[in-house]
Design a protein around this motif. Structure first.
Motif, PDB file in Angstrom:
ATOM      1  N   ASP A   1       0.766  -1.261  -0.070  1.00 53.78           N
ATOM      2  CA  ASP A   1      -0.106   0.077   0.030  1.00 53.78           C
ATOM      3  C   ASP A   1       0.858   1.243   0.022  1.00 53.78           C
ATOM      4  O   ASP A   1       2.209   1.089   0.130  1.00 53.78           O
ATOM      5  CB  ASP A   1      -0.869  -0.117   1.170  1.00 53.78           C
TER       6      ASP A   1
ATOM      7  N   SER B   1       0.871   5.494   1.183  1.00 54.74           N
ATOM      8  CA  SER B   1       0.218   6.410   2.171  1.00 54.74           C
ATOM      9  C   SER B   1       0.493   7.775   1.876  1.00 54.74           C
ATOM     10  O   SER B   1       1.439   7.989   1.663  1.00 54.74           O
ATOM     11  CB  SER B   1       0.527   6.325   3.835  1.00 54.74           C
TER      12      SER B   1
ATOM     13  N   VAL C   1      -4.436   5.865   3.624  1.00 50.66           N
ATOM     14  CA  VAL C   1      -4.000   4.683   3.152  1.00 50.66           C
ATOM     15  C   VAL C   1      -4.622   4.441   1.746  1.00 50.66           C
ATOM     16  O   VAL C   1      -5.661   4.311   1.334  1.00 50.66           O
ATOM     17  CB  VAL C   1      -3.757   3.521   3.932  1.00 50.66           C
TER      18      VAL C   1
END
Length: 232
Positions: A131, A133, A138
């Motif tokens: 992921d 951010s 996120v």
């Protein structure tokens, strides 16, 4: 007798003067070392910020990062990072929450705006970008973009570009641009990461810092500081 006493007094006086001069010189040398050290530290800190690199203790040594930020484009402009039709609306900000009414539209039709950054896998093995951010929000990979040709000329249909709050991974130097089938980035590979801002993301004014975290399997995410309205 008095002459001897006077000579001793003169010698003591000279010694005291010499010690006084020595103390002054020592103090000046200590100050010089302190100033030199502070200047050196300031240079390296400024160099770290200029390079867009904030995060870990490894930011001054890119060879130790398994995912290295090469370039980014956060302009309120068109053809971000030279990608065709990846355009933002000219509204003096990167639109997030203000475009929450139709977030999946392209920016020119009122959707949230795009950010693009380019990274390289410096590790010996493939890594997986779990992921991303941005300022604490996120973003996850949009699986609907897997193997789909990039097209941001019309409203979102079947993964032609990532939906709001998600990202896709794009190969570099290939035409047409077919978005990667997974979050895997192979050893030595350079890719572009296309992020569609989340409707939960506060609008980002231009010339403001953006805290970027890349979660690629490290003990801690790799951290960078980039600037909105900038391209490097």
């Amino acid at each position: 007798m008095n002459s001897t006493i006077n000579k001793i007094s003169e010698k003591k006086s000279r010694l005291r003067k010499r010690r006084g001069v020595a103390d002054v010189i020592s103090t000046m040398m200590l100050m010089a070392v302190t100033i030199t050290g502070a200047s050196t530290l300031t240079y390296f800190m400024n160099d770290a910020f200029v390079s867009g690199n904030l995060g870990t203790i490894s930011t001054l040594d890119s060879s130790s990062l398994n995912l290295f930020l090469l370039a980014y484009d956060t302009r309120d402009s068109i053809t971000l990072l030279s990608l065709p039709n990846i355009d933002n609306q000219f509204n003096s900000l990167l639109c997030g929450s203000s475009c929450s009414g139709t977030p999946n539209n392209i920016p020119l039709n009122g959707g949230t705006e795009f950010i693009v950054f380019q990274v390289q896998n410096n590790s010996l093995d493939s890594i997986f970008l779990d992921d991303v951010s941005l300022n604490g929000v996120v973003y996850t990979w949009d699986s609907s973009t897997s193997g789909v040709q990039l097209d941001a000329t019309a409203p979102l249909v079947n993964g032609k570009y990532p939906s709001d709050g998600k990202f896709s991974i794009l190969p570099v130097g290939k035409t047409p641009i077919i978005q990667n089938e997974s979050i895997e980035i192979q050893n030595g590979q350079i890719v572009n990461i296309l992020v569609k801002l989340s409707a939960l993301e506060s609008d980002i004014p231009l010339n403001k810092g953006i805290r970027l975290l890349l979660d690629a399997g490290n003990v801690q995410p790799i951290e960078y500081l980039i600037e909105s309205g900038d391209a490097r």
